[in-house]
Design a protein around this motif. Structure first.
Motif, mmCIF file in Angstrom:
data_model
loop_
_atom_site.group_PDB
_atom_site.id
_atom_site.type_symbol
_atom_site.label_atom_id
_atom_site.label_comp_id
_atom_site.label_asym_id
_atom_site.label_seq_id
_atom_site.Cartn_x
_atom_site.Cartn_y
_atom_site.Cartn_z
ATOM 1 N N MET A 1 -47.556 -37.334 9.326
ATOM 2 C CA MET A 1 -47.207 -35.952 8.986
ATOM 3 C C MET A 1 -48.171 -34.994 9.691
ATOM 4 N N LEU A 2 -47.671 -33.949 10.312
ATOM 5 C CA LEU A 2 -48.506 -33.008 11.038
ATOM 6 C C LEU A 2 -49.326 -32.163 10.067
ATOM 7 N N MET A 3 -50.604 -31.969 10.410
ATOM 8 C CA MET A 3 -51.494 -31.229 9.518
ATOM 9 C C MET A 3 -52.144 -30.023 10.208
ATOM 10 N N HIS A 4 -51.562 -29.591 11.307
ATOM 11 C CA HIS A 4 -52.102 -28.453 12.047
ATOM 12 C C HIS A 4 -51.970 -27.191 11.204
ATOM 13 N N LYS A 5 -53.032 -26.419 11.071
ATOM 14 C CA LYS A 5 -53.025 -25.279 10.163
ATOM 15 C C LYS A 5 -52.675 -23.963 10.841
ATOM 16 N N ASN A 6 -52.798 -23.914 12.157
ATOM 17 C CA ASN A 6 -52.536 -22.665 12.867
ATOM 18 C C ASN A 6 -51.196 -22.742 13.588
ATOM 19 N N GLU A 19 -26.188 -36.623 5.896
ATOM 20 C CA GLU A 19 -26.431 -37.877 6.612
ATOM 21 C C GLU A 19 -25.643 -38.000 7.922
ATOM 22 N N LYS A 20 -24.505 -37.336 8.018
ATOM 23 C CA LYS A 20 -23.645 -37.490 9.195
ATOM 24 C C LYS A 20 -24.267 -36.897 10.448
ATOM 25 N N HIS A 21 -25.011 -35.784 10.311
ATOM 26 C CA HIS A 21 -25.508 -35.057 11.484
ATOM 27 C C HIS A 21 -27.030 -34.989 11.578
ATOM 28 N N LEU A 22 -27.717 -35.281 10.499
ATOM 29 C CA LEU A 22 -29.146 -35.015 10.422
ATOM 30 C C LEU A 22 -29.959 -35.761 11.479
ATOM 31 N N GLY A 23 -29.563 -37.002 11.763
ATOM 32 C CA GLY A 23 -30.297 -37.784 12.750
ATOM 33 C C GLY A 23 -30.329 -37.122 14.117
ATOM 34 N N LEU A 45 -31.141 -31.696 -3.310
ATOM 35 C CA LEU A 45 -30.980 -32.885 -4.145
ATOM 36 C C LEU A 45 -29.771 -33.704 -3.679
ATOM 37 N N SER A 46 -29.827 -34.114 -2.433
ATOM 38 C CA SER A 46 -28.725 -34.880 -1.827
ATOM 39 C C SER A 46 -28.518 -36.203 -2.548
ATOM 40 N N THR A 47 -27.259 -36.640 -2.562
ATOM 41 C CA THR A 47 -26.918 -37.915 -3.192
ATOM 42 C C THR A 47 -26.554 -38.986 -2.169
ATOM 43 N N ASP A 48 -26.593 -38.633 -0.883
ATOM 44 C CA ASP A 48 -26.306 -39.612 0.167
ATOM 45 C C ASP A 48 -27.633 -40.104 0.755
ATOM 46 N N SER A 49 -27.660 -40.518 1.999
ATOM 47 C CA SER A 49 -28.872 -41.082 2.590
ATOM 48 C C SER A 49 -29.723 -40.052 3.330
ATOM 49 N N THR A 50 -29.521 -38.776 3.025
ATOM 50 C CA THR A 50 -30.303 -37.716 3.688
ATOM 51 C C THR A 50 -31.806 -37.971 3.593
ATOM 52 N N MET A 51 -32.300 -38.272 2.410
ATOM 53 C CA MET A 51 -33.740 -38.457 2.232
ATOM 54 C C MET A 51 -34.247 -39.691 2.969
ATOM 55 N N VAL A 52 -33.424 -40.714 3.066
ATOM 56 C CA VAL A 52 -33.799 -41.920 3.819
ATOM 57 C C VAL A 52 -33.970 -41.577 5.297
ATOM 58 N N LEU A 54 -34.625 -38.606 6.553
ATOM 59 C CA LEU A 54 -35.811 -37.766 6.700
ATOM 60 C C LEU A 54 -37.081 -38.602 6.720
ATOM 61 N N HIS A 55 -37.112 -39.638 5.899
ATOM 62 C CA HIS A 55 -38.293 -40.517 5.868
ATOM 63 C C HIS A 55 -38.504 -41.196 7.222
ATOM 64 N N GLU A 56 -37.427 -41.507 7.909
ATOM 65 C CA GLU A 56 -37.535 -42.146 9.216
ATOM 66 C C GLU A 56 -38.210 -41.232 10.239
ATOM 67 N N TYR A 57 -38.141 -39.919 10.018
ATOM 68 C CA TYR A 57 -38.712 -38.947 10.950
ATOM 69 C C TYR A 57 -39.926 -38.234 10.345
ATOM 70 N N TYR A 58 -40.610 -38.922 9.446
ATOM 71 C CA TYR A 58 -41.703 -38.285 8.710
ATOM 72 C C TYR A 58 -42.804 -37.772 9.629
ATOM 73 N N LYS A 59 -42.962 -38.354 10.806
ATOM 74 C CA LYS A 59 -44.046 -37.947 11.696
ATOM 75 C C LYS A 59 -43.875 -36.527 12.224
ATOM 76 N N CYS A 60 -42.648 -36.029 12.268
ATOM 77 C CA CYS A 60 -42.451 -34.665 12.774
ATOM 78 C C CYS A 60 -42.075 -33.682 11.674
ATOM 79 N N ILE A 61 -42.162 -34.116 10.420
ATOM 80 C CA ILE A 61 -41.870 -33.234 9.284
ATOM 81 C C ILE A 61 -43.180 -32.874 8.593
ATOM 82 N N SER A 62 -43.402 -31.590 8.411
ATOM 83 C CA SER A 62 -44.636 -31.120 7.775
ATOM 84 C C SER A 62 -44.510 -31.055 6.255
ATOM 85 N N LYS A 63 -43.365 -30.547 5.779
ATOM 86 C CA LYS A 63 -43.173 -30.368 4.343
ATOM 87 C C LYS A 63 -41.715 -30.633 4.005
ATOM 88 N N VAL A 64 -41.475 -31.266 2.869
ATOM 89 C CA VAL A 64 -40.100 -31.502 2.417
ATOM 90 C C VAL A 64 -40.058 -31.453 0.901
#
Length: 244
Positions: A1-6, A19-23, A45-52, A54-64
């Motif tokens: 997870m990116l921690m750059h403050k500026n 889930e259909k387009h997010l990837g 509060l998705s009920t499909d695999s959206t959160m799964v 997002l977890h696969e791309y955790y390195k480029c996500i700062s906050k979720v």
């Protein structure tokens, strides 16, 4: 997870059962953001695999966050409250980032300027946007997937609750009329905007009903004349072309 403050740019993505387009969106971000970019995902509060996904791309996500909201603009306001970048860009889960943000960053110099460019429409592959003036904005919106808002905008304004799909247009009209911020056109294609999204496939009846009131509020009688004259002008333009 990116921690750059500026951070220079905060990208805010609103998701719900995406889930259909997010990837494809996340893949486009991976190669185009840098360490001056934070990515904030507000999930409804998705009920499909959206959160799964997002977890696969955790390195480029700062906050979720994933929680119930009262609509797109409520979620966008949540994202704004979490953003620490000097500029904010909104993307839908079915959009894609096109421009490399390293290239874009050299233009972002003034925190009193709203920078905007073009979008590539999907699936038509047509460019939408160009430079706007008052008359053009009265008749069509600047696509928010092409706008870099200075965070300073949202220290005074936020998205309202009157319109289910067109609050971004209402805010653009207000900002343009206020002249507190300058709009500056960048001849750059910022993102791919999907015409299959929620706002493209639905009509905001409340906005349609109240649009003339908004235009009168911000631009006075001349704004209403511009709005009402445009369909007439287009009619004669079409008729002329059909006779050519």
């Amino acid at each position: 997870m990116l921690m750059h403050k500026n951070y220079l740019i905060s990208i805010i993505i609103v998701t719900y059962n995406a889930e259909k387009h997010l990837g494809a969106l996340m893949e486009s971000l991976q190669t185009r953001i840098n360490d001056q970019t934070e990515v904030i995902v507000i999930d409804g509060l998705s009920t499909d695999s959206t959160m799964v996904i997002l977890h696969e791309y955790y390195k480029c996500i700062s906050k979720v966050i994933s929680e119930k909201d009262s609509g797109i603009y409520d979620a966008m306001n949540k994202g704004i409250s979490m953003a620490s970048g000097k500029y904010v860009l909104f993307l839908g889960a079915d959009d894609r980032l096109l421009i490399n943000l390293e290239e874009l960053s050299m233009f972002l110099k003034d925190d009193k300027t709203i920078y905007y460019g073009d979008v590539l429409l999907s699936p038509s592959n047509k460019i939408y946007g160009g430079k706007f003036n008052t008359a053009k904005l009265i008749n069509r919106n600047i696509c928010h997937q092409s706008i870099l808002f200075p965070k300073a905008v949202f220290e005074k304004y936020q998205y309202g609750k009157d319109f289910r799909l067109m609050e971004d247009y209402a805010l653009n009209l207000k900002l343009w009329a206020s002249k507190e911020f300058k709009f500056s056109y960048l001849e750059k294609t910022i993102s791919v905007y999907s015409l299959m999204g929620l706002s493209s496939l639905n009509i905001d009846l409340d906005f349609k009903k109240d649009s003339l009131k908004l235009i009168f509020r911000y631009f006075g009688p001349i704004g209403v004349v511009i709005k009402l004259f445009n369909p007439i002008r287009n009619f004669f333009k079409t008729s002329k072309n059909s006779l050519s």
